[in-house]
Design a protein around this motif. Structure first.
Motif, PDB file in Angstrom:
ATOM      1  N   GLY A 158     -12.705   6.180   3.422  1.00  0.00           N
ATOM      2  CA  GLY A 158     -13.063   4.965   4.739  1.00  0.00           C
ATOM      3  C   GLY A 158     -12.601   3.795   4.180  1.00  0.00           C
ATOM      4  N   ARG A 159     -13.415   2.831   4.902  1.00  0.00           N
ATOM      5  CA  ARG A 159     -13.102   1.611   4.953  1.00  0.00           C
ATOM      6  C   ARG A 159     -13.343   1.166   3.522  1.00  0.00           C
ATOM      7  N   ILE A 160     -14.512   1.449   2.849  1.00  0.00           N
ATOM      8  CA  ILE A 160     -14.771   0.862   1.613  1.00  0.00           C
ATOM      9  C   ILE A 160     -14.055   1.365   0.565  1.00  0.00           C
ATOM     10  N   GLN A 162     -10.945   2.296   0.986  1.00  0.00           N
ATOM     11  CA  GLN A 162      -9.699   1.823   0.965  1.00  0.00           C
ATOM     12  C   GLN A 162      -9.668   0.274   0.440  1.00  0.00           C
ATOM     13  N   GLY A 163     -10.858  -0.584   0.581  1.00  0.00           N
ATOM     14  CA  GLY A 163     -10.901  -1.714  -0.076  1.00  0.00           C
ATOM     15  C   GLY A 163     -11.139  -1.540  -1.657  1.00  0.00           C
ATOM     16  N   ILE A 164     -11.615  -0.433  -2.303  1.00  0.00           N
ATOM     17  CA  ILE A 164     -11.724  -0.398  -3.771  1.00  0.00           C
ATOM     18  C   ILE A 164     -10.006  -0.018  -4.142  1.00  0.00           C
ATOM     19  N   ALA A 165      -9.511   1.076  -3.217  1.00  0.00           N
ATOM     20  CA  ALA A 165      -8.070   1.291  -3.644  1.00  0.00           C
ATOM     21  C   ALA A 165      -7.318  -0.011  -3.832  1.00  0.00           C
ATOM     22  N   ARG A 166      -7.397  -0.772  -2.652  1.00  0.00           N
ATOM     23  CA  ARG A 166      -6.471  -2.138  -2.843  1.00  0.00           C
ATOM     24  C   ARG A 166      -6.773  -2.723  -3.937  1.00  0.00           C
ATOM     25  N   ARG A 167      -7.925  -3.103  -4.392  1.00  0.00           N
ATOM     26  CA  ARG A 167      -8.471  -3.735  -5.473  1.00  0.00           C
ATOM     27  C   ARG A 167      -7.716  -3.315  -6.966  1.00  0.00           C
ATOM     28  N   GLY A 168      -7.787  -1.815  -6.976  1.00  0.00           N
ATOM     29  CA  GLY A 168      -7.229  -1.106  -8.067  1.00  0.00           C
ATOM     30  C   GLY A 168      -5.812  -1.234  -7.967  1.00  0.00           C
ATOM     31  N   LEU A 184      -5.141  10.129   5.137  1.00  0.00           N
ATOM     32  CA  LEU A 184      -4.594   8.707   5.732  1.00  0.00           C
ATOM     33  C   LEU A 184      -3.169   8.909   6.283  1.00  0.00           C
ATOM     34  N   ASP A 185      -3.116   8.010   7.338  1.00  0.00           N
ATOM     35  CA  ASP A 185      -1.662   7.932   7.889  1.00  0.00           C
ATOM     36  C   ASP A 185      -0.798   7.158   6.591  1.00  0.00           C
ATOM     37  N   VAL A 210     -14.294   7.022  -8.355  1.00  0.00           N
ATOM     38  CA  VAL A 210     -15.424   6.339  -7.445  1.00  0.00           C
ATOM     39  C   VAL A 210     -15.757   7.265  -6.366  1.00  0.00           C
ATOM     40  N   LEU A 211     -17.033   7.452  -5.970  1.00  0.00           N
ATOM     41  CA  LEU A 211     -17.659   8.089  -4.751  1.00  0.00           C
ATOM     42  C   LEU A 211     -18.034   7.110  -3.853  1.00  0.00           C
ATOM     43  N   VAL A 212     -17.479   7.426  -2.489  1.00  0.00           N
ATOM     44  CA  VAL A 212     -17.729   6.372  -1.357  1.00  0.00           C
ATOM     45  C   VAL A 212     -17.656   7.239  -0.295  1.00  0.00           C
ATOM     46  N   LEU A 213     -18.061   8.533  -0.323  1.00  0.00           N
ATOM     47  CA  LEU A 213     -18.267   9.374   0.853  1.00  0.00           C
ATOM     48  C   LEU A 213     -19.378   9.498   1.451  1.00  0.00           C
ATOM     49  N   PRO A 214     -19.680   9.508   2.855  1.00  0.00           N
ATOM     50  CA  PRO A 214     -20.775   9.569   3.495  1.00  0.00           C
ATOM     51  C   PRO A 214     -21.510  10.928   3.013  1.00  0.00           C
TER      52      PRO A 214
END
Ligand code: 8YV
Length: 328
Positions: A158-160, A162-168, A184-185, A210-214
């Motif tokens: 999700g949004r978080i 994706q934020g971690i992915a961009r940082r990495g 994702l598209d 890294v786990l970021v799932l609801p």
């Protein structure tokens, strides 16, 4: 004739400026002493209230809804909402809201930081230093796992995530792979430099998972002994999602037996209680559910929760609704 303000309950201590703003529009009962309420005490305090501002710790379930028939909205000061029985709320005509977006980057910062602290053994080495054990340098002292250029795996994109992915990808030259309920598209994948893989591939290939799932019943123990067994013995696991997604008892065994190298945990099954085994293994970094904890972000979360209550109870329209009950 002045109209009576709708009554609400703020279930936990909150920024005084948010209480003041709520009071301008609503009749507010608060819990500024932060008294820990049992579900029964919460229910008693909620009698006659049209709204409640909750944190992730207060459950809004069928029993509470049945006992509080005047409730019309519950505004969670959290993006996660597994403390809400959304189905029951929708059936009863109660609007649910959360706080998306305002905490995304702050939480992604923390997820990345916790992963790095885990990989580079920062707390473990600090405890060693504070305990007076550091007498001289040694070539392999607290040698950790490489972060830059390694493979970052993200479960829940999700949004978080994706934020971690961009940082990495952008900041640390990492290869980023992810698994999610839905892919994702292509444009979003490209923007965060991430490649979709199966869950098995994710577990097998990630150097840092890294786990970021609801949290949901389906995600309960999404990472247990069988999943940990598929990970590299050199890998790290970071959980900033929810307790219960990881089987903490199985994780403690895997850490003790060095089946994975280390873990960073901000959330726990049954928190604030911690599995006692986790407190005794050295290769785990433990933080008390603080991924969104910067003052500006917590203020933004509280403001959004308050705005949802004000907007819905005075104008009939919530800002970030999670459901749209018929007739609400
Ligand atoms: C909250 C969180 O601080 O937003 C979430 O889902 O886990 C945290 O940001 C916590 O849930 C208290 O409301």
């Amino acid at each position: 004739m002045t109209q009576r303000k709708p009554a609400i309950l703020v279930a936990r201590a909150i920024f005084p400026n948010v209480l003041d703003r709520l009071r301008a529009h609503l009749n507010v009962s608060s819990n500024q002493d932060d008294v820990p309420w049992t579900p029964e005490a919460l229910c008693a305090a909620l009698q006659g209230k049209a709204g409640i501002l909750t944190t992730g710790a207060e459950r809004v379930d069928r029993a509470l809804l049945a006992a509080c028939p005047e409730l019309r909205i519950a505004a969670n000061m959290a993006v996660g909402y597994n403390n809400f029985d959304l189905e029951a709320m929708t059936e009863r005509g109660v609007v649910a809201t959360n706080t998306p977006d305002v905490l995304t980057e702050t939480t992604a910062d923390f997820g990345f930081a916790l992963m790095m602290a885990t990989a580079r053994r920062m707390p473990e080495s600090e405890h060693y230093l504070r305990a007076g054990h550091w007498k001289r340098w040694r070539y392999d002292m607290f040698a950790g796992a490489e972060v830059h250029g390694s493979t970052l795996g993200i479960l829940g994109m999700g949004r978080i995530g994706q934020g971690i992915a961009r940082r990495g990808a952008l900041g640390f030259g990492m290869k980023v792979i992810y698994h999610n309920r839905s892919r994702l598209d292509a444009a979003t994948e490209a923007a965060c430099g991430a490649t979709y893989v199966s869950k098995a591939e994710l577990l097998q290939q990630a150097d840092h998972l890294v786990l970021v799932l609801p949290y949901s019943a389906q995600n309960h123990h999404a990472i247990g002994a069988p999943e940990l067994a598929q990970m590299k013995p050199t890998a790290t696991l970071t959980n900033i999602a929810r307790g219960g997604i990881v089987d903490d008892a199985a994780l403690a065994v895997a850490l003790r037996e060095r089946r994975i190298a280390a873990a960073g945990l901000d959330v726990f099954e049954g928190e604030p209680q911690i599995n006692p085994e986790l407190l005794t293994v050295p290769n785990v970094v433990l933080t008390p559910h603080i991924a969104s904890a910067t003052l500006p972000t917590r203020q933004a979360m509280a403001d959004l929760a308050a705005d949802n209550l004000i907007a819905y109870l005075t104008m009939g329209r919530a800002i970030t609704p999670l459901n749209s009950p018929v007739g609400a």
